[in-house]
Every structure is written in structure tokens, then in C-alpha cells.
Design an enzyme around this catalytic site. Structure first.
Site, short mmCIF file in Angstrom:
data_model
loop_
_atom_site.label_atom_id
_atom_site.label_comp_id
_atom_site.label_asym_id
_atom_site.label_seq_id
_atom_site.Cartn_x
_atom_site.Cartn_y
_atom_site.Cartn_z
N HIS A 186 0.82 -1.22 0.00
CA HIS A 186 0.00 0.00 0.00
C HIS A 186 0.86 1.27 0.00
O HIS A 186 0.34 2.33 0.32
CB HIS A 186 -0.91 0.00 1.24
N LYS A 191 -2.65 -2.23 -7.94
CA LYS A 191 -3.04 -2.61 -9.30
C LYS A 191 -2.53 -4.00 -9.62
O LYS A 191 -1.41 -4.37 -9.27
CB LYS A 191 -2.40 -1.59 -10.26
N LYS A 225 7.20 -4.56 -10.29
CA LYS A 225 7.05 -4.19 -11.70
C LYS A 225 6.67 -2.71 -11.84
O LYS A 225 7.26 -1.97 -12.62
CB LYS A 225 5.94 -5.07 -12.30
N ASP A 257 8.17 2.92 -13.18
CA ASP A 257 7.67 4.20 -12.67
C ASP A 257 6.17 4.40 -12.90
O ASP A 257 5.73 5.46 -13.36
CB ASP A 257 8.45 5.38 -13.29
N LYS A 261 -3.10 -8.58 -6.94
CA LYS A 261 -3.48 -9.62 -7.91
C LYS A 261 -4.72 -10.32 -7.40
O LYS A 261 -4.94 -10.39 -6.19
CB LYS A 261 -2.35 -10.64 -8.05
N SER A 291 -2.17 0.21 -18.83
CA SER A 291 -3.29 0.27 -17.89
C SER A 291 -3.26 1.60 -17.12
O SER A 291 -4.30 2.19 -16.84
CB SER A 291 -3.22 -0.88 -16.88
#
Ligand code: NAD
Length: 468
Positions: free
Chosen positions: A61, A67, A91, A96, A103, A359
Site C-alpha cells: 500500500h 493494481k 514491476k 515508474d 493480484k 493500464s
């Protein structure tokens, strides 16, 4: 037997030896912050009731929203979802993208359910996430992964919007949506396109290629692809268009081989029509699909599932470069074998980050409620036309209509998304190389990638302080 989360942490621990952060801080980065396990009933079309098992893990967090994709597979288990969430944290840091990692997974074989059942499973899962605040444009933003795609993302967005009436940014609750439902152009191809940029950049390093005994450039590189799904198909397409040869494609039922090169679209259509990749005209069948991994090739592109390379088969791998399209295809036991053999492994946490990068662009589009390029395209085109006129005036020559159209078009959404992705993949690769070169003891690009990620996440935690 070590689970996938333990394996990710093993690599993380190796990378920490190249940093000097306090142990407690590293423990905080390594652990998975929240895991939500969900069991809910599904009424099957024959009237029976089946319990569906699902998870959502939020690894870190330190940046919000978190994401990560949603996977539909009978193999899903809790530590796998936690591991994939951890990989998402690292990742995002490497490329950045200002998100923490997450997940989700639902333990089903999608092929065993009707479309109506899949829709009810997806909507109920989304409802469970809403109930516990595990989804929302500022909280946790899922995306497609193995076994899911635009259709499932549209169902999720619609369910979320229905349960949050009037929420202006509701469509930013999930990415990988169809373009007509707030998706962004280029997202479907993004992971594959990012893999192509990563490989092209690696092949453009003459010293790295010389070390591998390869000539510089992508032209003529022989590639074996495992998994002709979203990632494998698009990576194969862009690499082939970039001059590489796809000499073999492996799917569940077997693999096919052609030294002259395969066209991924023709193979995809053949599989769709016949139900199998085998029997493709002009290609040789390899009924043992795992044997394709051991073919003589320049680049091996796993794009199916994790745990593909083990201590058992790693010694037989002949590729000079492994481009990790899938998450976690190389077990920690296989990595030292690849180092020993001098194989360049381009690690998943860098090279398959194209999906999350685009995304991020989709999420930005949803928050701004306007298509990229809508405000600036014609303005830029007018500037470009002015420039062309000035050149014509100075040289006394006229550009043809075709030249004019190519040079003065103004960027549209797909141009801007692909340009942002290209810049991201190139600069992140240069960062990995710089880290590996700055520390001669760093053994490979994977450890360099983890080191870069740890630095960024640690800096964020140190600046934030600890609540309360
Ligand atoms: P997908 O479901 O579209 O495709 C996976 C393909 O692998 C399917 O065609 C399946 O039949 C094939 N497959 C399964 N088992 C196989 C085997 N043993 N041998 C050969 N082929 C096999 O999934 P995807 O979205 O392409 O994801 C593939 C991998 O890439 C996963 O590890 C996923 O986590 C990772 N990934 C996906 C994205 C994304 O944007 N979709 C982004 C980053 C990473």
C-alpha cells in the site's frame, strides 16, 4: 515444496544483499499487506450449487491505488496470488507506474462454464470486492490476466458502477476494458508490444549481443513462443513485424516448428478452426509441447504460466535470450543454471510491464474523461503543416500528398499510448543495465531489476514515515 510466494521472496532476499536498508523496512516491503479470501455459491445451469473459491491480494500500500490482474485458472492458490501481487509491486516501481501491487484469482477452468455462468461468477466476485473495499479507482484497480480479457473487465466495471451510482470516476475501477467502455487504444496489445520493445532494446546493445555470440539487431533472430494467448500472440506479431522469425509455437496440446518462420495469425486461425495447433500446413508437429522449450533458438519467449524452467530442464535450454512474457516462468533453481550458461534472462518484472504501463494510461484517461490527443491532434497537425510550408518555401520543392499526410497527421490516441510505452520500456531497460554495470557482483538483470525496485519502494516508505 516452496510455494511461488517463497520463490519470489528468495529472489528479493538475494537482491537485498546489494542494498543497505534496515531489516525491518525490508520485511515490510517483502510481506503481503492484505489478503482477502472469498468463497461464494454459483447456481449451475443444471440447477446444482457449486462453491467458487477466489482471492484478492494487495501486496503493497505504499502507493494507491494498488493494481494487478485477475486470473481464472484451476491452478490458482493463495500464495500464487500473493506472489503475483508482489511481482506487481516491483514491476510498477521498475517502470515508474505510481501504483502498489495487487493480484486476484478465481479457481475455475473458464472452458467448463457457460458465458452466462462466467458473467455471474465475475459479477459476484466484483460485488464481494466492493463489500470489503478491495476495488475502486483510488483503492484497487484490477486488469486482465491469464484466462480473462476485455469481456470480464467490462462486466466488472458495470457491476462496480451499478453498486456506486453517481461515482464520477467509476470506470477507473478496472483497466483493460473494451475501448467503447472507457478502455484505451493499444491496451490489448500492450504487454506483447512492450516485450517487443524490451527485446529490440536488448538486441540493440552490441556488447551484450557479442557476449551472447549473437549479431546486434532483431533482424533474423529465431524465436520460440510458448502460449499463443494475449501476450504470446502479440509479442510474436510485433517481433515478426520487427524482422524476427517465429520458428516454433507451443500450446497446451503440442507444438509446431518451421525453420522458415510461422505467421501467428494464420496459426491462431488454424487452432480456432481445428481445435489444435498441430497439423498446421507446412510445419512439423512436436506432440510433446515441453520439448519446444529445448529447441535450438536465439530467443525463448514463455507466455503461458509460471514454473516452466526448473533445475531439471534448465541445463537443456539452448536459447541465448529468455524473454519472460509470463510471470514467474523461471524458478530460483533454474536462474543459477542460466547464469552459468551465460543466457541473458530479460526478467518478467521488467519486460512484461507493458500491460500495467498502458493500464496506467487507461486509468489516467478515465480520470480525465477525455481521449488522449482529442484536444491537441489538430493543433499539432496545423503546426506540422506550417513547418512543411516553411521548408517548401526555403527549398522551392513541394512535398507529395502522401509525404504531407505522413508528416502532418497530429498524434492520435494509439500514437500517444504506443509512444509512452516505448519510452517507458527503453528507459527502464537502460536503468537495469546501468545498475548491473555499476555493481559487478550483481549476477543478472533480474537481480538488477529487484535492486531498482527495492530502492524505489524503500524511498517511498522512508518519506511516508509510519502511521500512527
Ligand atoms: P491467456 O489466457 O490469454 O493465454 C495463455 C495461453 O497459454 C493460452 O493460449 C493457453 O492455452 C496457453 N497455455 C497454457 N498452458 C500451456 C502449456 N503448458 N504450454 C503451452 N501453452 C500453454 O493469458 P495471457 O494474458 O496471455 O497471460 C499469459 C502470461 O502472461 C501469464 O503468466 C500472465 O500472468 C502474464 N501476463 C499477462 C499480462 C496481460 O496483460 N494479459 C501482463 C503481464 C503478464
Amino acid at each position: 515444496m516452496p510455494n511461488f510466494f517463497d520463490e519470489v521472496n528468495k529472489t528479493f532476499d538475494e537482491a537485498t544483499t546489494f542494498t543497505d536498508y534496515p531489516t525491518g523496512l525490508l520485511d515490510q516491503i517483502r510481506c503481503c499487506n492484505s489478503v482477502y479470501r472469498i468463497d461464494f455459491p454459483l447456481r449451475r445451469k443444471d440447477g446444482t450449487i457449486e462453491v467458487i473459491h477466489a482471492w484478492r491480494a494487495e501486496h503493497s500500500h505504499h502507493k494507491l491505488p494498488v493494481k494487478g490482474g485477475i486470473r481464472y485458472s484451476p491452478e490458482v492458490y493463495e500464495e500464487e496470488v500473493m506472489a503475483l501481487a508482489a511481482l506487481m509491486t516491483y514491476k510498477c516501481a521498475i517502470v515508474d507506474v505510481p501504483f502498489g501491487g495487487a493480484k486476484g484469482g478465481i479457481k475455475i477452468e473458464p472452458g467448463n462454464y457457460s458465458v452466462d455462468e462466467l458473467e455471474r461468477i465475475t459479477r459476484r466476485y466484483t460485488h464481494e470486492l466492493v463489500k470489503k473495499r478491495f476495488i475502486g479507482p483510488g483503492i484497487d484497480v484490477p486488469a486482465p490476466d491469464y484466462g480473462t480479457g476485455e469481456r470480464e473487465m467490462a462486466w466488472m466495471a458495470d457491476t462496480y458502477a451499478a453498486l456506486n451510482p453517481g461515482q464520477l470516476d467509476a470506470m477507473g475501477c478496472v483497466t483493460g476494458k473494451p475501448v467503447t467502455q472507457g478502455g484505451v487504444r493499444g491496451r490489448r496489445e500492450a504487454t506483447g508490444r512492450g516485450l517487443f520493445f524490451a527485446l529490440r532494446e536488448a538486441c540493440a546493445q552490441p556488447d551484450e549481443m557479442a557476449r551472447l555470440g549473437l549479431s546486434p539487431g532483431l533482424e533474423g533472430k529465431r524465436i520460440v513462443v510458448q502460449g499463443l494467448g494475449n501476450v504470446g500472440y502479440h509479442a510474436a506479431k510485433f517481433c515478426r513485424e520487427g524482422g524476427a522469425l517465429i520458428i516454433a509455437i507451443a500450446e497446451r496440446e503440442g507444438a509446431i516448428l518451421s525453420a522458415a518462420g510461422l505467421d501467428e495469425e494464420a496459426v491462431f486461425q488454424h487452432r480456432k478452426q481445428t481445435g489444435s495447433i498441430l497439423g498446421f500446413p507446412g510445419a512439423t508437429d512436436l506432440p510433446d509441447t515441453a520439448a519446444a522449450l529445448e529447441l535450438d533458438c536465439d530467443v525463448l519467449l514463455p507466455a503461458a504460466l509460471e514454473g516452466v524452467f526448473t533445475a531439471e530442464n534448465a541445463p537443456r535450454i539452448k536459447a541465448r535470450v529468455i524473454l519472460e512474457g509470463a510471470n514467474g516462468p523461471t524458478t530460483p533453481e533454474a536462474d543459477p543454471v542460466f547464469r552459468e550458461k551465460g543466457i541473458m534472462v530479460i526478467p518478467d518484472i521488467y519486460c512484461n510491464a507493458g500491460g500495467v504501463t498502458v493500464s496506467y494510461f487507461e486509468w489516467l484517461k478515465n480520470l480525465s474523461h477525455v481521449r488522449f490527443g482529442r484536444l491537441s491532434k489538430r493543433h499539432e497537425q496545423a503546426n506540422e503543416l506550417q513547418m512543411l510550408k516553411a521548408i517548401e518555401g526555403a527549398t522551392g520543392k513541394r512535398f507529395s500528398d502522401t509525404e504531407r499526410a505522413a508528416m502532418a497527421k497530429g498524434p492520435d490516441e494509439a500514437d500517444l499510448v504506443n509512444s509512452g510505452l516505448e519510452e517507458t520500456m527503453i528507459s527502464a531497460f537502460q536503468d537495469l543495465l546501468a545498475t548491473r554495470r555499476a555493481h559487478p557482483r550483481i549476477p543478472d538483470l533480474r537481480i538488477a531489476a529487484f535492486v531498482n525496485a527495492i530502492h524505489k519502494v524503500a524511498r517511498s516508505y522512508m518519506e511516508l514515515g509510519i502511521f500512527p
